[in-house]
Design a protein around this motif. Structure first.
Motif, PDB file in Angstrom:
ATOM      1  N   THR A   1       0.690  -1.250   0.049  1.00 40.76           N
ATOM      2  CA  THR A   1       0.046  -0.204  -0.033  1.00 40.76           C
ATOM      3  C   THR A   1       0.952   1.093  -0.115  1.00 40.76           C
ATOM      4  O   THR A   1       0.450   2.043  -0.774  1.00 40.76           O
ATOM      5  N   VAL A   2       2.075   1.100   0.691  1.00 43.04           N
ATOM      6  CA  VAL A   2       2.877   2.243   0.844  1.00 43.04           C
ATOM      7  C   VAL A   2       3.465   2.595  -0.635  1.00 43.04           C
ATOM      8  O   VAL A   2       3.361   3.658  -1.158  1.00 43.04           O
ATOM      9  N   ASP A   3       3.757   1.472  -1.221  1.00 45.77           N
ATOM     10  CA  ASP A   3       4.307   1.429  -2.800  1.00 45.77           C
ATOM     11  C   ASP A   3       3.404   2.207  -3.579  1.00 45.77           C
ATOM     12  O   ASP A   3       3.507   2.957  -4.392  1.00 45.77           O
ATOM     13  N   LYS A   4       2.248   1.624  -3.482  1.00 47.61           N
ATOM     14  CA  LYS A   4       0.853   2.012  -4.291  1.00 47.61           C
ATOM     15  C   LYS A   4       0.767   3.623  -4.312  1.00 47.61           C
ATOM     16  O   LYS A   4       0.594   4.460  -5.277  1.00 47.61           O
ATOM     17  N   TYR A   5       0.745   4.073  -3.030  1.00 50.75           N
ATOM     18  CA  TYR A   5       0.442   5.699  -2.868  1.00 50.75           C
ATOM     19  C   TYR A   5       1.910   6.547  -2.936  1.00 50.75           C
ATOM     20  O   TYR A   5       1.363   7.596  -3.242  1.00 50.75           O
ATOM     21  N   SER A   6       2.858   5.949  -2.786  1.00 52.34           N
ATOM     22  CA  SER A   6       4.140   6.369  -3.065  1.00 52.34           C
ATOM     23  C   SER A   6       3.987   6.825  -4.275  1.00 52.34           C
ATOM     24  O   SER A   6       4.414   8.142  -4.917  1.00 52.34           O
ATOM     25  N   GLN A   7       3.585   6.010  -5.308  1.00 54.35           N
ATOM     26  CA  GLN A   7       3.686   6.328  -6.873  1.00 54.35           C
ATOM     27  C   GLN A   7       2.704   7.148  -7.278  1.00 54.35           C
ATOM     28  O   GLN A   7       2.857   8.083  -8.031  1.00 54.35           O
ATOM     29  N   LYS A   8       1.489   7.055  -6.692  1.00 50.80           N
ATOM     30  CA  LYS A   8       0.427   7.753  -7.077  1.00 50.80           C
ATOM     31  C   LYS A   8       0.637   9.417  -6.771  1.00 50.80           C
ATOM     32  O   LYS A   8       0.248  10.225  -7.550  1.00 50.80           O
ATOM     33  N   TYR A   9       1.073   9.487  -5.540  1.00 51.40           N
ATOM     34  CA  TYR A   9       1.427  10.787  -5.232  1.00 51.40           C
ATOM     35  C   TYR A   9       2.712  11.655  -5.183  1.00 51.40           C
ATOM     36  O   TYR A   9       2.967  12.715  -4.719  1.00 51.40           O
ATOM     37  N   GLY A  10       3.525  10.742  -5.459  1.00 51.10           N
ATOM     38  CA  GLY A  10       4.863  11.235  -5.579  1.00 51.10           C
ATOM     39  C   GLY A  10       5.623  11.557  -4.346  1.00 51.10           C
ATOM     40  O   GLY A  10       6.367  12.621  -4.349  1.00 51.10           O
ATOM     41  N   VAL A  11       5.472  10.655  -3.312  1.00 55.20           N
ATOM     42  CA  VAL A  11       6.156  11.106  -2.238  1.00 55.20           C
ATOM     43  C   VAL A  11       7.062   9.578  -2.098  1.00 55.20           C
ATOM     44  O   VAL A  11       6.542   8.561  -2.148  1.00 55.20           O
TER      45      VAL A  11
END
Length: 248
Positions: free
Chosen positions: A119-129
């Protein structure tokens, strides 16, 4: 004035600081320091001055001192970074609210670690963090416990207050996916607000933008104006961040 007692007190204080630098200020420090004090008291009351080679120093909870897993600092330490030995990390446990979870090694089977990381990987990529920053925040905020609740009412992995949850459309703060997405969006908004200044963003995430404004915080160098909790929080997150980056 009882000079021997003063000398003992000063000696204990010096020992405490040396021990804290050696193993950090986690739960292991409290256990070992308490054992050290009890051992000193025992030695003081021994009038014959003879050492019993078969006597062990214990922690008072049924463990021998040499059996306690310690997080030792490896020298030299660069820029305040704490480097943890892999074999020691897996035995480190921290209590969060009424729940218990093993961090780093994630030995608590009730914690879906694979889901947290994916989940961290998914939203890291989605929001550029940076994923390592997200992991650093989760580690500090909740020790990877999805059910963590702070005394102030912050909830879940990224410890979001109810008003923040509402602002980001979070309906279940204990849901791994929802909590991480809302938390990533929250820190991303602060990073954008402060033009990429991570320290300022972390100050706002922990202490609140309103607190920064009321206290006249205009730059990273104004961290000293924030509450003590935030002064401790920012360098700890940066330390965690460096650690996760070094492991990736």
């Amino acid at each position: 004035m009882d000079i021997p007692k003063i000398e003992d007190y000063m000696g204990n204080m010096v020992s405490k600081e040396v021990l804290k630098k050696a193993i950090g200020d986690g739960p292991e420090f409290e256990i070992v320091y308490e054992a050290l004090l009890k051992n000193n008291e025992s030695n003081s009351s021994n009038n014959n001055g003879e050492e019993n080679s078969n006597t062990y120093v214990t922690t008072g909870v049924g463990q021998k001192l040499e059996q306690i897993p310690l997080r030792m600092r490896k020298e030299p330490i660069q820029t305040g970074e704490l480097i943890l030995d892999d074999t020691v990390k897996r035995s480190t446990t921290t209590n969060i609210s009424s729940n218990e979870s093993t961090i780093d090694g994630h030995e608590d089977s009730s914690v879906d670690v694979e889901k947290i990381y994916s989940t961290v990987d998914k939203y890291s990529q989605k929001y550029g963090v940076d994923r390592n920053l997200i992991l650093a925040i989760i580690k500090q905020e909740s020790n990877f416990n999805p059910n963590a609740v702070s005394s102030a009412g912050a909830k879940g992995l990224m410890q979001l207050m109810d008003f923040n949850s509402e602002a980001y459309g979070l309906t279940n703060p204990f849901d791994i996916d929802e909590n991480i997405e809302a938390g990533v969006k929250h820190i991303k908004d602060y990073i954008n607000m402060f033009d990429g200044n991570l320290e300022m963003a972390l100050m706002a995430y922990n202490g609140g933008q309103g607190t920064m404004e009321r206290r006249g915080v205009k730059s990273s160098s104004n961290l000293y104006k924030m509450p003590q909790e935030t002064q401790n929080y920012v360098p700890k997150i940066l330390e965690n961040y460096r650690y996760y980056r070094s492991m990736s």
